[in-house]
Design a protein around this motif. Structure first.
Motif, PDB file in Angstrom:
ATOM      1  N   LYS A   2       0.849  -1.187   0.000  1.00 45.56           N
ATOM      2  CA  LYS A   2       0.000   0.000   0.000  1.00 45.56           C
ATOM      3  C   LYS A   2       0.886   1.239   0.000  1.00 45.56           C
ATOM      4  N   ILE A   3       0.631   2.120  -0.969  1.00 39.65           N
ATOM      5  CA  ILE A   3       1.344   3.386  -1.085  1.00 39.65           C
ATOM      6  C   ILE A   3       0.319   4.511  -0.961  1.00 39.65           C
ATOM      7  N   VAL A   4       0.582   5.442  -0.054  1.00 39.61           N
ATOM      8  CA  VAL A   4      -0.329   6.558   0.190  1.00 39.61           C
ATOM      9  C   VAL A   4       0.342   7.852  -0.261  1.00 39.61           C
ATOM     10  N   ILE A   5      -0.383   8.646  -1.024  1.00 36.04           N
ATOM     11  CA  ILE A   5       0.101   9.962  -1.432  1.00 36.04           C
ATOM     12  C   ILE A   5      -0.825  11.007  -0.829  1.00 36.04           C
ATOM     13  N   LEU A   6      -0.271  11.842   0.040  1.00 35.16           N
ATOM     14  CA  LEU A   6      -0.998  12.938   0.672  1.00 35.16           C
ATOM     15  C   LEU A   6      -0.463  14.235   0.086  1.00 35.16           C
ATOM     16  N   ALA A   7      -1.340  15.048  -0.461  1.00 33.54           N
ATOM     17  CA  ALA A   7      -0.864  16.245  -1.163  1.00 33.54           C
ATOM     18  C   ALA A   7      -1.845  17.394  -0.999  1.00 33.54           C
ATOM     19  N   PRO A  29       0.611  12.274  -8.719  1.00 38.00           N
ATOM     20  CA  PRO A  29       0.125  11.034  -8.114  1.00 38.00           C
ATOM     21  C   PRO A  29      -0.315   9.996  -9.156  1.00 38.00           C
ATOM     22  N   ALA A  30      -0.974  10.452 -10.216  1.00 36.64           N
ATOM     23  CA  ALA A  30      -1.419   9.535 -11.267  1.00 36.64           C
ATOM     24  C   ALA A  30      -0.234   8.909 -11.996  1.00 36.64           C
ATOM     25  N   ILE A  31       0.795   9.692 -12.242  1.00 35.25           N
ATOM     26  CA  ILE A  31       1.988   9.168 -12.917  1.00 35.25           C
ATOM     27  C   ILE A  31       2.662   8.115 -12.049  1.00 35.25           C
ATOM     28  N   ILE A  32       2.773   8.373 -10.752  1.00 34.18           N
ATOM     29  CA  ILE A  32       3.370   7.389  -9.837  1.00 34.18           C
ATOM     30  C   ILE A  32       2.512   6.130  -9.806  1.00 34.18           C
ATOM     31  N   LYS A  33       1.198   6.290  -9.691  1.00 32.26           N
ATOM     32  CA  LYS A  33       0.296   5.139  -9.641  1.00 32.26           C
ATOM     33  C   LYS A  33       0.395   4.301 -10.910  1.00 32.26           C
ATOM     34  N   ASN A  34       0.441   4.939 -12.048  1.00 39.47           N
ATOM     35  CA  ASN A  34       0.540   4.204 -13.315  1.00 39.47           C
ATOM     36  C   ASN A  34       1.896   3.528 -13.477  1.00 39.47           C
ATOM     37  N   THR A  35       2.944   4.139 -12.964  1.00 32.89           N
ATOM     38  CA  THR A  35       4.289   3.564 -13.057  1.00 32.89           C
ATOM     39  C   THR A  35       4.427   2.338 -12.174  1.00 32.89           C
ATOM     40  N   PHE A  36       3.788   2.360 -11.022  1.00 28.38           N
ATOM     41  CA  PHE A  36       3.883   1.259 -10.053  1.00 28.38           C
ATOM     42  C   PHE A  36       2.516   0.608  -9.877  1.00 28.38           C
ATOM     43  N   ALA A  37       1.896   0.229 -10.995  1.00 31.01           N
ATOM     44  CA  ALA A  37       0.518  -0.260 -11.008  1.00 31.01           C
ATOM     45  C   ALA A  37       0.316  -1.549 -10.213  1.00 31.01           C
ATOM     46  N   GLU A  38       1.382  -2.253  -9.907  1.00 35.64           N
ATOM     47  CA  GLU A  38       1.247  -3.508  -9.160  1.00 35.64           C
ATOM     48  C   GLU A  38       0.975  -3.278  -7.672  1.00 35.64           C
ATOM     49  N   HIS A  39       1.033  -2.035  -7.226  1.00 32.14           N
ATOM     50  CA  HIS A  39       0.803  -1.701  -5.823  1.00 32.14           C
ATOM     51  C   HIS A  39      -0.596  -1.105  -5.633  1.00 32.14           C
ATOM     52  N   ASP A  40      -1.055  -1.130  -4.394  1.00 32.55           N
ATOM     53  CA  ASP A  40      -2.332  -0.513  -4.038  1.00 32.55           C
ATOM     54  C   ASP A  40      -2.078   0.938  -3.617  1.00 32.55           C
ATOM     55  N   PHE A  41      -2.871   1.843  -4.159  1.00 29.45           N
ATOM     56  CA  PHE A  41      -2.664   3.268  -3.892  1.00 29.45           C
ATOM     57  C   PHE A  41      -3.858   3.902  -3.207  1.00 29.45           C
ATOM     58  N   ALA A  64       0.387   1.520   5.735  1.00 28.57           N
ATOM     59  CA  ALA A  64       1.007   1.717   4.415  1.00 28.57           C
ATOM     60  C   ALA A  64       2.489   1.356   4.453  1.00 28.57           C
ATOM     61  N   GLY A  65       2.969   0.818   3.347  1.00 29.47           N
ATOM     62  CA  GLY A  65       4.400   0.543   3.218  1.00 29.47           C
ATOM     63  C   GLY A  65       5.180   1.815   2.923  1.00 29.47           C
ATOM     64  N   ILE A  66       4.557   2.713   2.170  1.00 33.84           N
ATOM     65  CA  ILE A  66       5.187   3.990   1.800  1.00 33.84           C
ATOM     66  C   ILE A  66       4.137   5.087   1.911  1.00 33.84           C
TER      67      ILE A  66
END
Length: 76
Positions: A2-7, A29-41, A64-66
């Motif tokens: 799980k990766i959380v982006i707070l902005a 955030p969308a670019i990061i999510k698409n790049t690392f699509a194997e993770h839960d965001f 969250a892991g990150i």
């Protein structure tokens, strides 16, 4: 993982004078999510978010892991 982006508003689309200059898919955030699509965001952005709100938000995502925190101007 799980990766959380707070902005703040820079995590979301940017519209000026009714013109979309950055759409949802072009945000960092969308670019990061698409790049690392194997993770839960979890992506949470809010205009005029105060950094003093971040500790409470981080505590809500302790599993969250990150956690990525963005606040303030990022393109200066």
């Amino acid at each position: 993982m799980k990766i959380v982006i707070l902005a703040d508003s820079y995590g979301g689309p940017r519209i000026h004078n009714n013109v979309v200059e950055v759409n949802e898919g072009e945000t960092f955030p969308a670019i990061i999510k698409n790049t690392f699509a194997e993770h839960d965001f979890v992506i949470d952005y809010l205009s005029f978010r105060k950094m003093t709100d971040m500790p409470n938000l981080v505590n809500q995502h302790r599993d969250a892991g990150i956690i990525i925190i963005q606040g303030g101007i990022v393109d200066a």
